[in-house]
Design an enzyme around this catalytic site. Structure first.
Site, short mmCIF file in Angstrom:
data_model
loop_
_atom_site.label_atom_id
_atom_site.label_comp_id
_atom_site.label_asym_id
_atom_site.label_seq_id
_atom_site.Cartn_x
_atom_site.Cartn_y
_atom_site.Cartn_z
N LEU A 12 17.15 -21.66 9.36
CA LEU A 12 17.30 -22.75 8.01
C LEU A 12 18.67 -21.29 7.08
CD1 LEU A 12 13.44 -21.41 6.51
CD2 LEU A 12 14.71 -23.96 8.90
N ALA A 14 20.29 -24.29 4.97
CA ALA A 14 20.27 -25.75 3.57
C ALA A 14 20.42 -24.97 2.56
CB ALA A 14 19.03 -26.32 3.55
N ARG A 19 24.67 -19.43 -6.76
CA ARG A 19 24.88 -18.91 -6.94
C ARG A 19 25.29 -17.66 -6.94
NH1 ARG A 19 19.16 -15.65 -6.99
NH2 ARG A 19 19.99 -14.16 -8.98
N TYR A 353 60.03 -9.57 12.98
CA TYR A 353 59.06 -10.61 12.49
C TYR A 353 59.23 -11.00 14.14
CZ TYR A 353 56.93 -15.15 13.03
OH TYR A 353 56.70 -16.36 12.90
N SER A 392 70.09 -4.17 15.93
CA SER A 392 69.64 -4.34 14.95
C SER A 392 69.80 -5.69 13.76
CB SER A 392 69.52 -2.92 13.89
OG SER A 392 69.13 -1.87 14.46
N SER A 410 74.47 -6.42 17.23
CA SER A 410 73.78 -6.18 16.03
C SER A 410 74.87 -7.13 15.29
CB SER A 410 74.10 -4.70 14.89
OG SER A 410 73.56 -3.46 16.05
C1 UD1 Z 1 12.07 -16.02 0.72
C2 UD1 Z 1 10.66 -15.69 0.91
C3 UD1 Z 1 10.23 -14.80 0.34
C4 UD1 Z 1 10.98 -13.61 0.55
C5 UD1 Z 1 12.68 -13.92 0.99
C6 UD1 Z 1 13.33 -13.04 1.29
C7 UD1 Z 1 9.39 -18.20 1.12
C8 UD1 Z 1 8.85 -19.62 0.46
N1 UD1 Z 1 9.66 -16.98 0.38
O1 UD1 Z 1 12.36 -16.09 -0.91
O2 UD1 Z 1 9.36 -14.43 0.17
O3 UD1 Z 1 10.96 -12.73 0.28
O4 UD1 Z 1 12.68 -14.92 0.88
O5 UD1 Z 1 14.84 -12.60 1.51
O6 UD1 Z 1 9.39 -18.24 1.78
N2 UD1 Z 1 15.80 -23.15 2.51
C9 UD1 Z 1 16.00 -23.82 3.10
N3 UD1 Z 1 15.38 -25.68 2.12
C10 UD1 Z 1 14.44 -25.30 1.01
C11 UD1 Z 1 14.34 -24.01 1.00
C12 UD1 Z 1 15.79 -22.90 0.98
O7 UD1 Z 1 16.48 -24.55 4.70
O8 UD1 Z 1 13.86 -26.23 1.10
C13 UD1 Z 1 16.27 -21.73 3.15
C14 UD1 Z 1 17.90 -21.10 2.60
O9 UD1 Z 1 19.02 -21.69 3.15
C15 UD1 Z 1 17.48 -19.95 3.20
C16 UD1 Z 1 16.07 -19.42 3.11
O10 UD1 Z 1 15.95 -20.67 3.47
O11 UD1 Z 1 17.94 -19.63 4.20
C17 UD1 Z 1 15.35 -18.44 2.13
O12 UD1 Z 1 15.49 -19.71 1.53
P1 UD1 Z 1 15.35 -18.96 -0.68
O13 UD1 Z 1 15.19 -19.77 -1.47
O14 UD1 Z 1 16.85 -18.07 -0.73
O15 UD1 Z 1 14.21 -18.09 -0.58
P2 UD1 Z 1 13.53 -16.73 -1.11
O16 UD1 Z 1 13.85 -16.93 -2.46
O17 UD1 Z 1 14.42 -15.67 -1.27
#
Ligand code: UD1
Ligand code: CA
Length: 453
Positions: A12, A14, A19, A353, A392, A410
């Site tokens: 994943l 996305a 932040r 260089y 040099s 040189s």
């Molecule tokens: C998630 C977990 C949480 C865990 C934590 C660990 C869930 C609901 N929560 O929370 O239990 O403790 O990770 O770090 O799974 N992403 C997508 N599409 C979306 C949402 C998220 O691709 O619609 C991807 C994000 O890019 C990321 C990952 O999923 O790589 C986690 O998403 P993020 O929003 O960071 O979840 P957390 O709130 O950290």
């Protein structure tokens, strides 16, 4: 045991990473010289992920490019709306529908995950689990989903927002990674709803659904350092520090001498031979190989370069991409080498260089020598023969060839080829005017010192 099972890894990736306050997608930020996405892809591959599906957000061309660069065989799926982790996994429905034995779900913002941990999760699947959750004890659990365990069994994962006060006391947390038995994954994922504070489709709800269907849910444990998720620049820095520690420990374990390990900065792919010595404060970018018995002295910066056996680099050397030092080469202080082969035993010890060049075996490049490789439009080659001696402060204006064993006087500006065994001088001839200084002083009425009288 897992070797004969097919494995789909869904990564994943996305989310823009708002932040991080950055124009760049979150998963493209680097730790130890490699994007978080590349770390993750390499971990899932090492864990036996023979099919990889990467889920990206809309207009994430850079993420797609990085995916193709690192894992050309990976399939990319677009999650057009960010509706939660389960929704993101379902973006790869086509890949899920092929019915792999094991399915790993991995977040691309958790780059220090060990392949071995993913292997342990698959191991649990091969022993009959329908769902494996990666858990860890968090020093500060806030923000993480909590693992609710009753009578030794994981019954639910509660996201921070949805947790009550006593659930928030739990320090056993969800690392985010999950493994599903392939045959049952799609119906479980399709059953996930969005009845929670965020109205998102939570992957974590899979726990209750699998249990309701009579499947076995298992927790595999990891160290907190390994499951650091990166949402902010501070977490990026902490993750970098954790990974550096691990890389230093591995280098020491393999026999590299790091005089002050905490000041050595490594890349995930830095390769060392035997009896390598690294003085304090050396930075390795990606793509560096260091041969046996080489010494890298303090304050050197090395990136995409190969250092041969017994070579000596620095202090204060800069090896840029394409620098290839053969054995026993000496590159000294304030010498920059880029896209150049320095053949065995050649030396450039001070203030030079050397770019787009070959320096022949045993050649000596004097202090202050510059290869003038760029004319404002294109780069040109400098070819220095073996055993040649460059005096040099010479400027070698490329394209130019210095023959074997030739000398360059040189201070020369060399614009034409120099034959083997020749001497080339390209500088103003020295003229000496006897008594000139004395006459000047007299003319200006200066007192002449006793010594000079
Ligand atoms: C998630 C977990 C949480 C865990 C934590 C660990 C869930 C609901 N929560 O929370 O239990 O403790 O990770 O770090 O799974 N992403 C997508 N599409 C979306 C949402 C998220 O691709 O619609 C991807 C994000 O890019 C990321 C990952 O999923 O790589 C986690 O998403 P993020 O929003 O960071 O979840 P957390 O709130 O950290
Ligand atoms: Ca996260």
């Amino acid at each position: 045991m897992t070797a004969d099972r097919s494995c789909l890894a869904i990564v994943l990736a996305a989310g823009e990473g708002t932040r991080m306050h950055s124009g760049r997608q979150k998963v493209l930020h680097a730790v130890a010289g490699r994007s978080m996405l590349a770390h993750t892809l390499s971990a899932v591959r090492l864990a036996g992920g023979d099919a990889i599906a990467v889920v990206v957000g809309p207009s994430a061309d850079d993420v797609v490019l990085e995916t193709k660069r690192v894992a050309p065989g990976a399939e990319v799926f677009v999650q057009d709306k960010r509706l939660g982790t389960a929704h993101a996994v379902l973006a790869a429905r086509q890949a899920l529908a092929r019915g792999p034995d094991d399915i790993l779900v991995v977040f691309a913002d958790t780059p220090v995950l060990r392949p071995d941990t993913l292997r342990r999760m698959r191991e649990a699947l091969s022993q009959g689990a329908a769902l494996v959750v990666l858990g860890f004890r968090a020093k500060d659990p806030s923000g993480y989903g909590r693992l609710i365990v009753r009578e030794g069994e994981l019954v639910a994962i509660r996201e921070e927002l949805d947790a009550n006060a006593s659930e928030r006391q739990i320090d056993l947390c969800n690392a985010g990674m999950m493994a599903f038995a392939g045959a049952r994954a799609l119906p479980v994922l399709d059953a996930i709803g969005c009845e929670n504070k965020k109205s998102e489709f939570y992957l974590t709800d899979a726990v209750g659904i699998v249990r309701a269907q009579g499947g076995k849910v298992v927790i595999v444990n990891a160290e907190e350092d390994e499951v650091r998720g990166v949402n902010t620049k501070r977490q990026l820095a902490e993750t970098e520090a954790a990974l550096q520690q691990r890389l230093r420990a591995a280098a020491l374990e393999a026999g590299v001498t790091l005089v002050a390990p905490e000041t050595t900065f490594l890349a995930a792919d830095t390769k060392f031979g035997r009896d390598v010595l690294i003085e304090p404060f050396v930075v390795f970018g990606p793509g560096v190989t260091v041969g046996d018995n080489a010494v890298i002295r303090s304050f050197s910066h090395i990136d995409h370069a190969t250092i041969g056996r017994g070579a000596s680099v620095g202090p204060y050397a800069r090896l840029r991409p394409g620098a290839r030092l053969e054995e026993n080469v000496h590159i000294g202080n304030f010498v920059e080498v880029k896209e150049a082969v320095i053949e065995a035993g050649a030396k450039a010890n001070h203030l030079s260089y050397i770019g787009d060049a070959r320096v022949g075996a045993g050649a000596n490049v004097g202090a202050g020598t510059i290869t003038c490789n760029y004319d404002g439009f294109a780069k040109h080659l400098t070819d220095i023969g073996s055993e040649a001696f460059i005096g040099s402060n010479s400027a070698l204006v490329a394209p130019v060839k210095i023959g074997d064993r030739a000398y360059v006087g040189s201070g020369s500006v060399i614009t034409g080829d120099v034959p083997a065994d020749a001497l080339a001088l390209g500088r103003g001839r020295q003229t000496v005017k006897e008594g000139w200084a004395k006459r000047l002083r007299a003319l200006r009425g200066f007192k002449v010192s006793k010594k000079g009288a």
